[in-house]
Write a protein that holds these residues in place. Structure first.
Motif, PDB file in Angstrom:
ATOM      1  N   LYS A 166      -1.100   0.825  13.294  1.00 24.42           N
ATOM      2  CA  LYS A 166      -2.335   0.746  13.274  1.00 24.42           C
ATOM      3  C   LYS A 166      -2.628  -0.701  12.865  1.00 24.42           C
ATOM      4  N   THR A 167      -3.988  -1.245  13.944  1.00 21.95           N
ATOM      5  CA  THR A 167      -4.946  -1.824  13.207  1.00 21.95           C
ATOM      6  C   THR A 167      -6.300  -1.003  12.583  1.00 21.95           C
ATOM      7  N   HIS A 168      -7.175  -0.756  11.273  1.00 25.22           N
ATOM      8  CA  HIS A 168      -7.805  -0.204  11.067  1.00 25.22           C
ATOM      9  C   HIS A 168      -9.051  -0.319  11.609  1.00 25.22           C
ATOM     10  N   ARG A 169      -9.514  -0.844  12.465  1.00 25.70           N
ATOM     11  CA  ARG A 169     -10.550  -1.992  12.894  1.00 25.70           C
ATOM     12  C   ARG A 169     -11.825  -0.691  12.180  1.00 25.70           C
ATOM     13  N   GLU A 170     -11.984   0.301  12.256  1.00 21.51           N
ATOM     14  CA  GLU A 170     -13.546   0.843  11.577  1.00 21.51           C
ATOM     15  C   GLU A 170     -13.612   0.836  10.011  1.00 21.51           C
ATOM     16  N   VAL A 171     -12.984   0.158   9.734  1.00 23.95           N
ATOM     17  CA  VAL A 171     -12.705  -0.242   7.957  1.00 23.95           C
ATOM     18  C   VAL A 171     -13.619  -1.685   8.142  1.00 23.95           C
ATOM     19  N   ASP A 172     -14.671  -2.262   7.800  1.00 23.34           N
ATOM     20  CA  ASP A 172     -15.351  -3.397   8.356  1.00 23.34           C
ATOM     21  C   ASP A 172     -15.405  -3.990   6.800  1.00 23.34           C
ATOM     22  N   TYR A 173     -14.998  -3.660   5.058  1.00 23.55           N
ATOM     23  CA  TYR A 173     -15.285  -4.094   3.960  1.00 23.55           C
ATOM     24  C   TYR A 173     -14.828  -5.328   3.855  1.00 23.55           C
ATOM     25  N   SER A 174     -14.290  -6.088   4.417  1.00 22.43           N
ATOM     26  CA  SER A 174     -13.936  -7.147   4.098  1.00 22.43           C
ATOM     27  C   SER A 174     -13.811  -8.512   6.167  1.00 22.43           C
ATOM     28  N   ASP A 175     -12.992  -9.541   5.567  1.00 21.22           N
ATOM     29  CA  ASP A 175     -13.333 -10.536   6.883  1.00 21.22           C
ATOM     30  C   ASP A 175     -11.906 -10.151   7.858  1.00 21.22           C
ATOM     31  N   HIS A 176     -10.741  -9.218   7.059  1.00 25.21           N
ATOM     32  CA  HIS A 176     -10.005  -8.836   8.213  1.00 25.21           C
ATOM     33  C   HIS A 176     -10.028  -7.541   8.287  1.00 25.21           C
ATOM     34  N   TYR A 177      -9.348  -6.974   9.097  1.00 25.75           N
ATOM     35  CA  TYR A 177      -9.080  -5.135   8.603  1.00 25.75           C
ATOM     36  C   TYR A 177      -7.929  -4.700   8.222  1.00 25.75           C
ATOM     37  N   PRO A 178      -7.783  -3.945   7.825  1.00 23.32           N
ATOM     38  CA  PRO A 178      -6.357  -3.163   7.122  1.00 23.32           C
ATOM     39  C   PRO A 178      -5.012  -3.161   8.167  1.00 23.32           C
ATOM     40  N   VAL A 179      -4.445  -3.284   7.922  1.00 23.18           N
ATOM     41  CA  VAL A 179      -3.287  -2.556   9.089  1.00 23.18           C
ATOM     42  C   VAL A 179      -2.100  -1.778   8.451  1.00 23.18           C
ATOM     43  N   SER A 180      -1.278  -0.741   8.546  1.00 18.45           N
ATOM     44  CA  SER A 180      -1.059  -0.489   8.023  1.00 18.45           C
ATOM     45  C   SER A 180       0.593   0.042   9.556  1.00 18.45           C
ATOM     46  N   ALA A 181       1.868   0.603   9.121  1.00 19.66           N
ATOM     47  CA  ALA A 181       2.777   1.239   9.841  1.00 19.66           C
ATOM     48  C   ALA A 181       3.954   1.387   8.731  1.00 19.66           C
ATOM     49  N   THR A 182       5.010   2.692   9.635  1.00 13.54           N
ATOM     50  CA  THR A 182       5.614   3.911   9.156  1.00 13.54           C
ATOM     51  C   THR A 182       6.723   3.429   9.379  1.00 13.54           C
ATOM     52  N   PHE A 183       7.957   2.770   8.526  1.00 15.82           N
ATOM     53  CA  PHE A 183       9.609   3.412   9.278  1.00 15.82           C
ATOM     54  C   PHE A 183      10.421   3.745   8.739  1.00 15.82           C
ATOM     55  N   GLN A 184      11.229   4.185   9.350  1.00 14.95           N
ATOM     56  CA  GLN A 184      12.124   4.965   8.856  1.00 14.95           C
ATOM     57  C   GLN A 184      13.680   3.898   9.011  1.00 14.95           C
ATOM     58  N   LEU A 185      14.502   4.251   7.893  1.00  9.02           N
ATOM     59  CA  LEU A 185      15.592   3.589   7.575  1.00  9.02           C
ATOM     60  C   LEU A 185      16.790   4.303   8.407  1.00  9.02           C
ATOM     61  N   GLU A 186      17.600   3.420   9.389  1.00  7.73           N
ATOM     62  CA  GLU A 186      18.624   3.743  10.189  1.00  7.73           C
ATOM     63  C   GLU A 186      19.511   4.322   9.513  1.00  7.73           C
ATOM     64  N   ASN A 187      19.379   4.078   8.399  1.00  5.92           N
ATOM     65  CA  ASN A 187      20.425   5.431   7.346  1.00  5.92           C
ATOM     66  C   ASN A 187      20.257   5.910   6.271  1.00  5.92           C
ATOM     67  N   SER A 188      18.847   6.546   7.245  1.00  2.22           N
ATOM     68  CA  SER A 188      18.293   7.479   6.106  1.00  2.22           C
ATOM     69  C   SER A 188      17.307   7.880   7.172  1.00  2.22           C
ATOM     70  N   SER A 189      17.281   9.311   6.917  1.00  2.00           N
ATOM     71  CA  SER A 189      16.219  10.536   7.584  1.00  2.00           C
ATOM     72  C   SER A 189      15.150  10.375   7.691  1.00  2.00           C
ATOM     73  N   PRO A 190      13.746  11.846   7.993  1.00  3.95           N
ATOM     74  CA  PRO A 190      12.672  12.258   7.213  1.00  3.95           C
ATOM     75  C   PRO A 190      13.172  13.142   6.217  1.00  3.95           C
ATOM     76  N   GLU A 191      14.491  14.024   6.808  1.00  5.89           N
ATOM     77  CA  GLU A 191      14.472  15.322   6.585  1.00  5.89           C
ATOM     78  C   GLU A 191      14.972  14.945   4.242  1.00  5.89           C
ATOM     79  N   SER A 192      15.533  13.894   4.575  1.00  2.79           N
ATOM     80  CA  SER A 192      15.957  13.022   2.895  1.00  2.79           C
ATOM     81  C   SER A 192      15.076  12.588   1.905  1.00  2.79           C
ATOM     82  N   GLU A 193      14.058  12.684   2.669  1.00  2.00           N
ATOM     83  CA  GLU A 193      12.410  12.352   1.331  1.00  2.00           C
ATOM     84  C   GLU A 193      12.360  13.040   1.248  1.00  2.00           C
TER      85      GLU A 193
END
Length: 350
Positions: free
Chosen positions: A323-350
């Motif tokens: 996601k690019t958070h274009r709704e957040v205008d506190y800077s001359d850049h927008y925040p950018v976020s991402a979610t990752f999963q490791l191939e040898n890891s599963s969400p259930e193990s978190e």
């Protein structure tokens, strides 16, 4: 028409090929990639015109479009939208010293800290990070770290720890087991890393702020400003691309020696059509390409069409959201976020 079509084809190949040439090897080659969108669009419209005219010559711009397909791919994405993605969530933000509005004639907006505290990212990295240890409402390390339950790795570029300082910061919900500097430049530029213990794995987080483009974008909002500044701007773009190429060499070597999967993010001051972007793409994946939607522009000024904040990862990390958070205008850049999963890891193990 035939001559102009083939001339355009050859010029297009030259522009496309510029991304594979380092600015250190050929002067001003770092400026050519800015022409890639123009070359691609001209070939697209020429293809339409020649096709409607039933001209065999249409195969020439078609060939250029097919050769340059990669540039369309890194410009616009329509990946499926993921609801409530699970995994390691990260966020990168050039915070402009947390005082963008104040530095532009307005008042300091404390909501910037509220938004950043509320954002659920497990890892948050900041460029142009400003720390005011003497004022509770501006104590960024405490507000974003201690008060949010996150560990912090803060590398100061200028200033004093117990007073005012600025630099690069990494905040993590998971334990930081190792950290340090990759390189340090003048002003706010540099790169740092932190190894975080994520479940049974260790992931190396890089926070990068490569040499600035140094474009006075405010002077480019009218024709007179463009005429007056274009030569100066071209010179700055050239010197900036040259310096970023040198910094990238250091970063590439550090990444190659990492014993852990890596997430490399920050303000690269490089558009996707650049030697820097393509060099990193040789071994790393870009999260926007894997999970992004739209154009993903990250710059919050007159040159709004720039995407210069990026997130690259090792092949073993799969981006499931971006996601690019274009709704957040506190800077001359927008925040950018991402979610990752490791191939040898599963969400259930978190």
């Amino acid at each position: 028409m035939r001559f102009l079509t083939w001339l355009l084809f050859l010029c297009t190949l030259l522009v496309f090929g510029s991304v594979f040439i380092s600015p250190e090897d050929f002067p001003y080659v770092g400026l050519l990639p800015f022409l890639i969108p123009v070359a691609w669009l001209i070939n697209f419209f020429l293809f339409i015109i020649l096709t409607l005219s039933w001209r065999k010559l249409a195969f020439v711009p078609l060939a250029a479009l097919l050769i340059g397909y990669r540039f369309a791919e890194i410009t616009f994405q329509l990946n499926p939208k993921t609801d409530n993605p699970e995994g390691l969530q990260v966020l990168t933000y050039n915070a402009h010293l947390f005082n963008y509005k104040g530095r532009n004639g307005g008042k300091f907006d404390p909501n910037i800290f509220t938004w950043l505290q509320d954002h659920p990212a497990d890892v948050k990295v900041f460029q142009e990070f400003y720390q005011n240890s003497t004022t509770p409402s501006r104590n960024a390390v405490k507000l974003l770290g201690e008060d949010s339950g996150l560990e912090v790795s803060y590398q100061i570029i200028e200033g004093k720890p117990k007073r005012n300082s600025y630099g690069l910061a990494i905040f993590s919900r998971y334990p930081i087991v190792n950290d340090g500097k990759v390189f340090e430049a003048q002003h706010t530029n540099g790169a740092i890393f932190a190894d975080i213990k994520y479940n049974s794995d260790t992931v190396r987080i890089y926070n990068c702020h490569l040499e600035s483009m140094k474009i006075d974008s405010e002077s480019l909002d009218n024709i007179d400003g463009v005429k007056e500044k274009y030569r100066q701007t071209l010179g700055k773009l050239h010197r900036g691309s040259l310096e970023r190429s040198k910094q990238l060499k250091v970063l590439e070597e550090h990444i190659a020696n990492s014993p852990h999967p890596v997430i490399v993010m920050g303000d690269f001051n490089e558009i996707p059509y650049s030697n820097t972007y393509f060099r990193l793409s040789k071994t790393l994946k870009n999260a926007f390409e894997t999970a992004g939607r739209g154009f993903g522009f990250t710059y919050n000024k007159i040159l709004f069409f720039l995407r210069i904040d990026h997130i690259f990862t090792s092949q073993s990390l799969k981006a499931v959201d971006f996601k690019t958070h274009r709704e957040v205008d506190y800077s001359d850049h927008y925040p950018v976020s991402a979610t990752f999963q490791l191939e040898n890891s599963s969400p259930e193990s978190e």
